[in-house]
Write an enzyme that holds these catalytic residues in place. Structure first.
Site, PDB file in Angstrom:
ATOM      1  N   HIS A 142      14.297  26.208  17.654  1.00 34.66           N
ATOM      2  CA  HIS A 142      13.122  26.443  16.813  1.00 34.66           C
ATOM      3  C   HIS A 142      12.230  27.479  17.481  1.00 34.66           C
ATOM      4  O   HIS A 142      11.864  27.339  18.652  1.00 34.66           O
ATOM      5  CB  HIS A 142      12.347  25.139  16.618  1.00 34.66           C
ATOM      6  CG  HIS A 142      11.078  25.310  15.844  1.00 34.66           C
ATOM      7  ND1 HIS A 142      11.060  25.682  14.519  1.00 34.66           N
ATOM      8  CD2 HIS A 142       9.776  25.175  16.209  1.00 34.66           C
ATOM      9  CE1 HIS A 142       9.814  25.754  14.098  1.00 34.66           C
ATOM     10  NE2 HIS A 142       9.010  25.458  15.106  1.00 34.66           N
ATOM     11  N   GLY A 157       6.930  27.158  20.869  1.00 38.03           N
ATOM     12  CA  GLY A 157       5.687  26.395  20.927  1.00 38.03           C
ATOM     13  C   GLY A 157       5.681  25.350  19.834  1.00 38.03           C
ATOM     14  O   GLY A 157       6.460  25.428  18.878  1.00 38.03           O
ATOM     15  N   LYS A 163       2.858  30.726  16.098  1.00 31.88           N
ATOM     16  CA  LYS A 163       4.026  31.574  16.382  1.00 31.88           C
ATOM     17  C   LYS A 163       4.217  32.633  15.296  1.00 31.88           C
ATOM     18  O   LYS A 163       4.423  33.812  15.592  1.00 31.88           O
ATOM     19  CB  LYS A 163       5.284  30.704  16.503  1.00 31.88           C
ATOM     20  CG  LYS A 163       5.242  29.697  17.642  1.00 31.88           C
ATOM     21  CD  LYS A 163       6.559  28.968  17.794  1.00 31.88           C
ATOM     22  CE  LYS A 163       6.890  28.105  16.575  1.00 31.88           C
ATOM     23  NZ  LYS A 163       5.941  26.988  16.402  1.00 31.88           N
ATOM     24  N   ASP A 181      11.756  30.632  12.546  1.00 32.00           N
ATOM     25  CA  ASP A 181      11.921  29.184  12.399  1.00 32.00           C
ATOM     26  C   ASP A 181      13.237  28.680  12.993  1.00 32.00           C
ATOM     27  O   ASP A 181      13.245  27.860  13.899  1.00 32.00           O
ATOM     28  CB  ASP A 181      11.805  28.766  10.928  1.00 32.00           C
ATOM     29  CG  ASP A 181      11.626  27.264  10.787  1.00 32.00           C
ATOM     30  OD1 ASP A 181      10.943  26.662  11.652  1.00 32.00           O
ATOM     31  OD2 ASP A 181      12.156  26.677   9.835  1.00 32.00           O
ATOM     32  N   GLU A 206       7.627  32.903   7.511  1.00 31.10           N
ATOM     33  CA  GLU A 206       6.701  31.967   6.871  1.00 31.10           C
ATOM     34  C   GLU A 206       5.375  31.966   7.627  1.00 31.10           C
ATOM     35  O   GLU A 206       5.338  31.731   8.839  1.00 31.10           O
ATOM     36  CB  GLU A 206       7.282  30.551   6.849  1.00 31.10           C
ATOM     37  CG  GLU A 206       6.353  29.556   6.167  1.00 31.10           C
ATOM     38  CD  GLU A 206       6.779  28.113   6.361  1.00 31.10           C
ATOM     39  OE1 GLU A 206       6.123  27.226   5.795  1.00 31.10           O
ATOM     40  OE2 GLU A 206       7.753  27.874   7.100  1.00 31.10           O
ATOM     41  N   ARG A 249      -3.017  31.008  38.463  1.00 33.88           N
ATOM     42  CA  ARG A 249      -3.424  32.395  38.246  1.00 33.88           C
ATOM     43  C   ARG A 249      -2.433  33.384  38.857  1.00 33.88           C
ATOM     44  O   ARG A 249      -2.225  34.475  38.334  1.00 33.88           O
ATOM     45  CB  ARG A 249      -4.825  32.623  38.822  1.00 33.88           C
ATOM     46  CG  ARG A 249      -5.902  31.787  38.162  1.00 33.88           C
ATOM     47  CD  ARG A 249      -7.246  31.956  38.847  1.00 33.88           C
ATOM     48  NE  ARG A 249      -7.778  33.296  38.653  1.00 33.88           N
ATOM     49  CZ  ARG A 249      -8.558  33.652  37.633  1.00 33.88           C
ATOM     50  NH1 ARG A 249      -8.871  32.747  36.700  1.00 33.88           N
ATOM     51  NH2 ARG A 249      -9.013  34.881  37.532  1.00 33.88           N
TER      52      ARG A 249
END
Length: 323
Positions: A142, A157, A163, A181, A206, A249
């Protein structure tokens, strides 16, 4: 499970290899499945071989001449050897005539027969590459796969993290969409994963609030890619409150994700209000390209910092000694 039918092989290579059915009135189909081939001692495709048979046997003019000079007993013995093998298809190349014994054999054994005027070596070379791709180990993930600065980048994510919106922004900046997707990943080499989109979803993106967008129609042909080798994963991670400060960081080690036993570089980008994610993704890709060339900005900064610290320490030691 990766598989390909002989009919599919024929249709997708018909034009480039000048393929024709040897028995047009009785077209027979068979399946090639990667798990069967992996568990077999047979080669996938090659010239006619009775001792070490292939799944797809290719006959050239020399092979046809050899069969023609065999007596009936020897020919029957050879064909019985073929029948006992896991034969998926016979291809008669070089515009050679199809022997009557071969026609009778394929009808009795229900084996697909294809003929072509193309040279046998050309057929084997092209179909080896085609079958390697079609039968490669595969998995679906995905995410959104994009071509960013010439590199295959998959954005991952959780649902709702943004996304598709990020992908749309990158496409508007001149990058290309491969899949949204559902990303199909095929291991086409020891260290290579090729990503592509299922036919149903091809060209579509989408976006919440806008629905399905046809990227090819909106942005043109150059905004989409049929397939792309995936080299980088950009994972978007939501931040809660001030948790963005918890991220390292200066990461000293690179992250990798293993997919189909292939290590893919991974970058985690915290998602927070005001962050330009498209710019961050482009920067991540540029930085990874530099790392592939042996230029690591983080390590360069650390070396410079250590050198500065060493210089200050030496200067402080000299001052103390003079006192």
């Amino acid at each position: 499970m990766s598989q390909v039918s002989i009919t599919q092989l024929f249709e997708e290579n018909q034009e480039k290899l000048n393929l024709q059915w040897g028995e047009p009135s009785a077209v027979i189909d068979r399946q090639l499945e990667n798990h069967q081939i992996n568990n077999s001692t047979q080669e996938l495709i090659g010239h006619l071989n009775f001792v070490h048979p292939n799944w797809i046997q290719v006959l050239n003019q020399t092979s046809v001449n050899y069969l023609d000079q065999l007596d009936d007993v020897s020919l029957k013995k050879r064909l019985n050897q073929l029948a006992k093998s896991q034969l998926a298809c016979l291809i008669v190349a070089d515009d050679a005539p199809i022997p009557n014994a071969i026609r009778q054999f394929v009808n009795e054994q229900s084996v697909p027969l294809i003929q072509s005027a193309t040279a046998s070596l050309e057929i084997i070379w092209r179909l080896q590459s085609y079958l390697a791709r079609m039968l490669a180990p595969a998995i679906t993930r995905h995410g959104v796969l994009l071509d960013v600065l010439g590199m295959g980048v998959m954005i991952t994510g959780e649902s709702g993290v943004g996304k598709s919106e990020l992908a749309l922004e990158l496409i508007s900046r001149g990058h290309g969409l491969v899949a949204d997707d559902v990303v199909e990943l095929h291991r086409i080499g020891p260290e290579t994963l090729e990503g592509q989109c299922p036919p149903l979803l091809r060209d579509f993106l989408e976006v919440r609030g806008l629905g399905m967008l046809n990227i090819r129609t909106i942005f043109g042909e150059t905004a989409v890619r049929r397939r792309k080798n995936m080299k980088l994963i950009v994972h978007l991670e939501k931040t809660v409150g001030s948790s963005i400060n918890a991220y390292e960081r200066l990461p000293l080690s690179n992250l990798n994700e293993i997919i189909l036993n292939v290590g893919i570089r991974k970058v985690i980008i915290p998602v927070a209000a005001g962050r330009n994610l498209a710019v961050l993704v482009e920067a991540a890709v540029r930085n990874y390209i530099l790392q592939l060339r042996g230029i690591d900005s983080t390590q360069e900064f650390i070396r410079r910092h250590e050198s500065e610290m060493a210089g200050n320490t030496a200067e402080h030691f000299d001052d103390s000694h003079n006192e």
